[in-house]
Design a protein around this motif. Sequence first.
Motif, mmCIF file in Angstrom:
data_model
loop_
_atom_site.group_PDB
_atom_site.id
_atom_site.type_symbol
_atom_site.label_atom_id
_atom_site.label_comp_id
_atom_site.label_asym_id
_atom_site.label_seq_id
_atom_site.Cartn_x
_atom_site.Cartn_y
_atom_site.Cartn_z
ATOM 1 N N ALA A 391 0.835 -1.200 0.000
ATOM 2 C CA ALA A 391 0.000 0.000 0.000
ATOM 3 C C ALA A 391 0.871 1.252 0.000
ATOM 4 O O ALA A 391 0.578 2.243 -0.668
ATOM 5 C CB ALA A 391 -0.925 -0.008 1.207
ATOM 6 N N GLY A 392 1.972 1.203 0.780
ATOM 7 C CA GLY A 392 2.891 2.340 0.797
ATOM 8 C C GLY A 392 3.481 2.612 -0.574
ATOM 9 O O GLY A 392 3.608 3.771 -1.000
ATOM 10 N N ASP A 393 3.847 1.552 -1.306
ATOM 11 C CA ASP A 393 4.390 1.723 -2.660
ATOM 12 C C ASP A 393 3.346 2.341 -3.587
ATOM 13 O O ASP A 393 3.655 3.221 -4.395
ATOM 14 C CB ASP A 393 4.848 0.378 -3.217
ATOM 15 C CG ASP A 393 6.130 -0.124 -2.552
ATOM 16 O OD1 ASP A 393 6.777 0.677 -1.848
ATOM 17 O OD2 ASP A 393 6.470 -1.306 -2.742
ATOM 18 N N ASN A 394 2.101 1.874 -3.486
ATOM 19 C CA ASN A 394 1.042 2.444 -4.323
ATOM 20 C C ASN A 394 0.832 3.921 -4.005
ATOM 21 O O ASN A 394 0.566 4.734 -4.904
ATOM 22 C CB ASN A 394 -0.267 1.678 -4.119
ATOM 23 C CG ASN A 394 -0.224 0.297 -4.735
ATOM 24 O OD1 ASN A 394 0.521 0.065 -5.687
ATOM 25 N ND2 ASN A 394 -1.013 -0.617 -4.210
ATOM 26 N N LEU A 395 0.958 4.267 -2.739
ATOM 27 C CA LEU A 395 0.821 5.665 -2.345
ATOM 28 C C LEU A 395 1.941 6.513 -2.960
ATOM 29 O O LEU A 395 1.701 7.619 -3.449
ATOM 30 C CB LEU A 395 0.843 5.775 -0.823
ATOM 31 C CG LEU A 395 0.827 7.195 -0.237
ATOM 32 C CD1 LEU A 395 -0.421 7.946 -0.688
ATOM 33 C CD2 LEU A 395 0.894 7.137 1.287
ATOM 34 N N LEU A 396 3.147 5.991 -2.956
ATOM 35 C CA LEU A 396 4.277 6.728 -3.546
ATOM 36 C C LEU A 396 4.097 6.896 -5.047
ATOM 37 O O LEU A 396 4.400 7.953 -5.610
ATOM 38 C CB LEU A 396 5.582 5.992 -3.247
ATOM 39 C CG LEU A 396 6.012 5.952 -1.779
ATOM 40 C CD1 LEU A 396 7.229 5.064 -1.613
ATOM 41 C CD2 LEU A 396 6.295 7.358 -1.250
ATOM 42 N N ILE A 397 3.596 5.861 -5.724
ATOM 43 C CA ILE A 397 3.366 5.936 -7.167
ATOM 44 C C ILE A 397 2.302 6.980 -7.476
ATOM 45 O O ILE A 397 2.437 7.794 -8.393
ATOM 46 C CB ILE A 397 2.965 4.556 -7.719
ATOM 47 C CG1 ILE A 397 4.135 3.579 -7.593
ATOM 48 C CG2 ILE A 397 2.510 4.666 -9.172
ATOM 49 C CD1 ILE A 397 3.774 2.143 -7.920
ATOM 50 N N CYS A 398 1.213 6.966 -6.704
ATOM 51 C CA CYS A 398 0.135 7.947 -6.902
ATOM 52 C C CYS A 398 0.650 9.365 -6.651
ATOM 53 O O CYS A 398 0.331 10.305 -7.382
ATOM 54 C CB CYS A 398 -1.034 7.615 -5.985
ATOM 55 S SG CYS A 398 -2.486 8.675 -6.222
ATOM 56 N N THR A 399 1.463 9.513 -5.607
ATOM 57 C CA THR A 399 2.048 10.824 -5.306
ATOM 58 C C THR A 399 2.908 11.320 -6.466
ATOM 59 O O THR A 399 2.833 12.489 -6.859
ATOM 60 C CB THR A 399 2.908 10.733 -4.036
ATOM 61 O OG1 THR A 399 2.071 10.358 -2.930
ATOM 62 C CG2 THR A 399 3.574 12.066 -3.738
ATOM 63 N N ALA A 400 3.729 10.435 -7.019
ATOM 64 C CA ALA A 400 4.594 10.815 -8.133
ATOM 65 C C ALA A 400 3.770 11.267 -9.335
ATOM 66 O O ALA A 400 4.094 12.265 -9.991
ATOM 67 C CB ALA A 400 5.492 9.642 -8.513
ATOM 68 N N ASP A 401 2.688 10.532 -9.637
ATOM 69 C CA ASP A 401 1.837 10.906 -10.774
ATOM 70 C C ASP A 401 1.207 12.278 -10.572
ATOM 71 O O ASP A 401 1.157 13.104 -11.492
ATOM 72 C CB ASP A 401 0.748 9.852 -10.975
ATOM 73 C CG ASP A 401 1.317 8.518 -11.447
ATOM 74 O OD1 ASP A 401 2.444 8.518 -11.979
ATOM 75 O OD2 ASP A 401 0.633 7.495 -11.281
ATOM 76 N N ARG A 402 0.722 12.544 -9.372
ATOM 77 C CA ARG A 402 0.090 13.841 -9.114
ATOM 78 C C ARG A 402 1.124 14.958 -9.104
ATOM 79 O O ARG A 402 0.828 16.090 -9.516
ATOM 80 C CB ARG A 402 -0.660 13.792 -7.778
ATOM 81 C CG ARG A 402 -1.831 12.835 -7.805
ATOM 82 C CD ARG A 402 -2.715 12.975 -6.581
ATOM 83 N NE ARG A 402 -3.850 12.049 -6.627
ATOM 84 C CZ ARG A 402 -4.827 12.018 -5.737
ATOM 85 N NH1 ARG A 402 -4.816 12.896 -4.724
ATOM 86 N NH2 ARG A 402 -5.814 11.154 -5.852
ATOM 87 N N LEU A 403 2.322 14.641 -8.658
ATOM 88 C CA LEU A 403 3.395 15.625 -8.643
ATOM 89 C C LEU A 403 3.735 16.052 -10.067
ATOM 90 O O LEU A 403 3.819 17.249 -10.380
ATOM 91 C CB LEU A 403 4.620 15.020 -7.956
ATOM 92 C CG LEU A 403 5.655 15.975 -7.354
ATOM 93 C CD1 LEU A 403 5.030 16.858 -6.292
ATOM 94 C CD2 LEU A 403 6.800 15.169 -6.743
ATOM 95 N N LYS A 404 3.925 15.069 -10.953
ATOM 96 C CA LYS A 404 4.284 15.374 -12.344
ATOM 97 C C LYS A 404 3.186 16.173 -13.044
ATOM 98 O O LYS A 404 3.476 17.001 -13.910
ATOM 99 C CB LYS A 404 4.549 14.077 -13.109
ATOM 100 C CG LYS A 404 5.842 13.382 -12.723
ATOM 101 C CD LYS A 404 6.128 12.202 -13.633
ATOM 102 C CE LYS A 404 5.116 11.102 -13.452
ATOM 103 N NZ LYS A 404 5.470 9.895 -14.243
ATOM 104 N N ALA A 405 1.938 15.904 -12.685
ATOM 105 C CA ALA A 405 0.819 16.571 -13.351
ATOM 106 C C ALA A 405 0.800 18.075 -13.089
ATOM 107 O O ALA A 405 0.155 18.828 -13.825
ATOM 108 C CB ALA A 405 -0.497 15.942 -12.923
#
Length: 516
Positions: A391-405
């Motif tokens: 779950a922590g990894d999925n949270l980091l991936i989601c954070t990265a996507d929103r950051l790039k956007a």
Amino acid sequence: MADSLEALHGQQLLELLAVVSAYPDEDSAVHGAVERAAQALEAEVAAVVFGSEVTACIGFPAGAVPVADLLEVTRQERAHLEVPGLGRTHAVSTGWGGSHPGHLVLARWAEEFSVEERHLMRGMARLLELTLTMLRTLQAEHAMRERSERQAAENAELVATLRQRQRLMEHLFEVQRAISRRRPLPQILDMITNAAADLLGAGIVGLWLRDSAEPDELRLAASVGLRPDQQEQRSGVRLVETGAAGEAVLVEDVVVRYGRLPEAALLHRLTNGRLRAAMAAPVYDSGEVAGSLLIGSGQATRRYASADVQMLRSFAEHVSLALTDANTVEQMRRAFHDSLTGLASRGLFLDQLSQLLTQATPLTAGPDRVAVLFVDLDRFKAVNDTLGHAAGDNLLICTADRLKAQLRSSDVAARLGGDEFAVLLTGVENTEDAVLVAQRILHALAEPMLIAGRQLRVNASIGIALSPRGTADAADLMRRADVAMYQAKRAGRGRYEVFSDGMLITGAEDLPDRTG
């Protein structure tokens, strides 16, 4: 910038390879390479020199090629050429060795050639050398075939041999092209095993690779003629259970075996007991033995000649080339990008930040400052502890996507490690520009995220630091952003803070150095 430049140069090399490999003979390939090299590097003059002869040249009027001047450039005795209509131009040369050494010479009026362009020239020269060698080999094979066909009655066996060798060259050329175009590794390995089955008349081919976790085990990476219903062929098996394939790995040389295998042997089961002759050669990854390529036959009378051994070695060498290339590409990708989020790595981020800070301040008016945003997720540890690391990894991936956007294409987002991210903003005029981006990021990250079947809200603390004009210290700028981020956490989290000198007396200066 470094990645985009490398990608451009890589594309130019692939285009050069596509151009020269499309020509049927050496002369047309040389002329095509000269034209393509001049176009890629925006040069007014381009030439290929073999010995004391200029084989191809553009940029000078017909009959007015300054051969002596071009030869002086190849000997590093001259760095300029006089070109009619242009005057004095910058000239550079790069050579290659081998049985037919030569030089590629370029000259242009606009500006001197950069270090990166010289590297690109060397790559072009190397590609030209390889292609010319291949064309000479194919032309020699073609000439030998024509001569032998005129004496078909006496040389039928020789004709068959030469045709097989030509087919081998064609197969290997296609494999080399697939490698240069970075086709998927499994596709290339299938190409090689199918080619080996075709040229060696082998009804059985298996490419066995060492298991990275268990070096004493092999797994079947590609095959022809093996039973698909045997699940063990895709899992790791011990070296001693793979017959000649395992022996080739252990002795690091070609192994030939004849006769029926014991019924309990793995290859006996994978081939329905058909195997009567087998030959295997080791394959390598970055110089280390990584497995073996095995060919087999169900004919009890099959015997492998020295030509068969050499052909098997050629296919094994191309497997090694493909494995090494794929491994090198993967290592480069890992070195410059975070494996989980795909964002820039810490090393790439600091390298680009250092490059921007060391650039001279533009003479024209306009935004010319750099801003660093240090982003740290709030309460990330609680997610990891309660929902697990997945779950922590999925949270980091989601954070990265929103950051790039929230960023422009010219900005850089990186994962520094754990739940720490960084953003590099270019062309910043003042603090307000950076604050607007930080606000957008906070708003985006505050939106619920669907993690492990739950709607989670995870805020972030952001520290902002702008480069003082004239600074060239990336570590100091990162340190300032880090200090500001901790100030944001102390002030309540879920917010941003802009660095100020006053923060250095609050105790934040005692934070560990995490910028290197």
